[in-house]
Motif scaffolding. Structure first.
Motif, PDB file in Angstrom:
ATOM      1  N   ILE A   1      -6.166  68.517  54.258  1.00  0.00           N
ATOM      2  CA  ILE A   1      -5.471  67.338  53.741  1.00  0.00           C
ATOM      3  C   ILE A   1      -3.957  67.490  53.944  1.00  0.00           C
ATOM      4  CG2 ILE A   1      -4.865  66.100  51.599  1.00  0.00           C
ATOM      5  CD1 ILE A   1      -7.855  66.670  50.717  1.00  0.00           C
ATOM      6  N   ALA A   2      -3.424  68.666  53.638  1.00  0.00           N
ATOM      7  CA  ALA A   2      -1.984  68.897  53.833  1.00  0.00           C
ATOM      8  C   ALA A   2      -1.610  68.721  55.305  1.00  0.00           C
ATOM      9  CB  ALA A   2      -1.607  70.300  53.351  1.00  0.00           C
ATOM     10  N   ALA A   3      -2.456  69.236  56.198  1.00  0.00           N
ATOM     11  CA  ALA A   3      -2.175  69.127  57.630  1.00  0.00           C
ATOM     12  C   ALA A   3      -2.165  67.661  58.070  1.00  0.00           C
ATOM     13  CB  ALA A   3      -3.210  69.917  58.430  1.00  0.00           C
TER      14      ALA A   3
ATOM     15  N   THR B   1       2.296  61.242  58.592  1.00  0.00           N
ATOM     16  CA  THR B   1       3.707  60.902  58.350  1.00  0.00           C
ATOM     17  C   THR B   1       4.501  60.933  59.658  1.00  0.00           C
ATOM     18  OG1 THR B   1       3.616  61.798  56.112  1.00  0.00           O
ATOM     19  CG2 THR B   1       5.795  61.627  57.100  1.00  0.00           C
ATOM     20  N   MET B   2       4.282  61.982  60.451  1.00  0.00           N
ATOM     21  CA  MET B   2       5.022  62.102  61.715  1.00  0.00           C
ATOM     22  C   MET B   2       4.600  61.023  62.709  1.00  0.00           C
ATOM     23  SD  MET B   2       5.526  66.177  62.488  1.00  0.00           S
ATOM     24  CE  MET B   2       4.101  66.955  61.723  1.00  0.00           C
ATOM     25  N   ALA B   3       3.280  60.766  62.804  1.00  0.00           N
ATOM     26  CA  ALA B   3       2.791  59.759  63.762  1.00  0.00           C
ATOM     27  C   ALA B   3       3.313  58.368  63.388  1.00  0.00           C
ATOM     28  CB  ALA B   3       1.269  59.775  63.815  1.00  0.00           C
ATOM     29  N   GLU B   4       3.382  58.093  62.069  1.00  0.00           N
ATOM     30  CA  GLU B   4       3.935  56.807  61.622  1.00  0.00           C
ATOM     31  C   GLU B   4       5.392  56.686  62.043  1.00  0.00           C
ATOM     32  OE1 GLU B   4       3.114  56.967  57.447  1.00  0.00           O
ATOM     33  OE2 GLU B   4       1.231  55.818  57.628  1.00  0.00           O
ATOM     34  N   ALA B   5       6.150  57.766  61.841  1.00  0.00           N
ATOM     35  CA  ALA B   5       7.573  57.761  62.199  1.00  0.00           C
ATOM     36  C   ALA B   5       7.759  57.573  63.705  1.00  0.00           C
ATOM     37  CB  ALA B   5       8.243  59.050  61.734  1.00  0.00           C
ATOM     38  N   MET B   6       6.809  58.106  64.481  1.00  0.00           N
ATOM     39  CA  MET B   6       6.892  57.986  65.945  1.00  0.00           C
ATOM     40  C   MET B   6       6.395  56.621  66.430  1.00  0.00           C
ATOM     41  SD  MET B   6       5.415  61.849  66.640  1.00  0.00           S
ATOM     42  CE  MET B   6       4.800  61.576  68.299  1.00  0.00           C
ATOM     43  N   GLY B   7       5.821  55.821  65.515  1.00  0.00           N
ATOM     44  CA  GLY B   7       5.307  54.506  65.901  1.00  0.00           C
ATOM     45  C   GLY B   7       4.020  54.567  66.697  1.00  0.00           C
TER      46      GLY B   7
ATOM     47  N   LEU C   1      -6.119  59.785  62.808  1.00  0.00           N
ATOM     48  CA  LEU C   1      -5.890  60.887  61.874  1.00  0.00           C
ATOM     49  C   LEU C   1      -6.168  60.464  60.432  1.00  0.00           C
ATOM     50  CD1 LEU C   1      -2.699  62.485  63.476  1.00  0.00           C
ATOM     51  CD2 LEU C   1      -5.095  63.138  63.793  1.00  0.00           C
ATOM     52  N   ASN C   2      -5.919  59.191  60.129  1.00  0.00           N
ATOM     53  CA  ASN C   2      -6.239  58.695  58.793  1.00  0.00           C
ATOM     54  C   ASN C   2      -7.734  58.723  58.523  1.00  0.00           C
ATOM     55  OD1 ASN C   2      -4.151  58.124  56.990  1.00  0.00           O
ATOM     56  ND2 ASN C   2      -3.565  56.272  58.099  1.00  0.00           N
ATOM     57  N   GLU C   3      -8.525  58.482  59.571  1.00  0.00           N
ATOM     58  CA  GLU C   3      -9.979  58.559  59.434  1.00  0.00           C
ATOM     59  C   GLU C   3     -10.386  59.958  58.968  1.00  0.00           C
ATOM     60  OE1 GLU C   3     -11.595  55.921  62.913  1.00  0.00           O
ATOM     61  OE2 GLU C   3     -12.842  57.740  62.780  1.00  0.00           O
ATOM     62  N   ASN C   4      -9.814  60.961  59.616  1.00  0.00           N
ATOM     63  CA  ASN C   4     -10.106  62.351  59.227  1.00  0.00           C
ATOM     64  C   ASN C   4      -9.630  62.613  57.801  1.00  0.00           C
ATOM     65  OD1 ASN C   4     -10.902  62.502  61.867  1.00  0.00           O
ATOM     66  ND2 ASN C   4      -9.674  64.298  62.388  1.00  0.00           N
TER      67      ASN C   4
END
Ligand SMILES: [Fe+2]
Ligand SMILES: [Fe+2]
Length: 170
Positions: A116-118, A124-130, A138-141
């Protein structure tokens, strides 16, 4: 001095490779945990999460592909440590089946917290990268890890209560 990593995208790919290694490790570890468990609900939980974990590997590989990168695993000492903790405990303590079942719920919960932490960091990073497709994968996982954790906590609580009761009357 080694080249400094300066690109956040490189950090993201590193973390993605780390979780890929962890998920692949879990695909090989979960059948063993399932065999060790005697509680039906716990066995079924491990079995179901093995199926989900196979899909987690695929989702992470797809996330690499969505970024036009080759899926590359990075050795993850964190998951190796969680695995070693399990192996050492079983070898050293020779637990009874009841104690082993309780132990397995804790080992499983540690693993889910780690995942979960990973995934929280990666999302968060993927959202920031658009990178929307990557976020979805990743949200599915992440959602399945959260559900798996909840289930382990419920089983862990039941086993702890049963264990404490039995020990009192024994
Ligand atoms: Fe997973
Ligand atoms: Fe998991």
């Amino acid at each position: 001095m080694a080249d400094q990593m300066s690109d956040p995208r490189e950090l993201f790919l590193h973390e993605l490779g780390d979780v890929l290694y962890a998920e692949r490790t879990l695909v090989s570890a979960l059948p063993k945990l399932q065999e060790e468990a005697s509680d039906d609900e716990l066995r079924m939980g491990f079995e179901q999460h093995l199926e989900e974990t196979r899909q987690h590997v695929k989702n992470v590989e797809q996330a690499f592909e969505a970024l036009s990168e080759k899926p590359t695993a990075e050795k993850c000492p964190g998951i190796e440590g969680i695995k070693k903790e399990h192996d050492d405990f079983v070898a050293k303590e020779s637990p009874t089946q009841d104690v082993l079942d309780s132990f397995l719920t804790g080992a499983g919960a540690r693993t889910e917290h780690y995942e979960i932490a990973a995934y929280e960091g990666l999302v968060t990073m993927a959202e920031a990268m658009g990178e929307k497709d990557v976020v979805t994968l990743l949200n599915e996982n992440l959602e399945q890890e959260r559900k798996a954790l909840e289930k382990l906590q419920t089983i862990g609580k039941r086993l702890a209560q049963e264990g404490a009761k039995q020990h009192q009357t024994a």
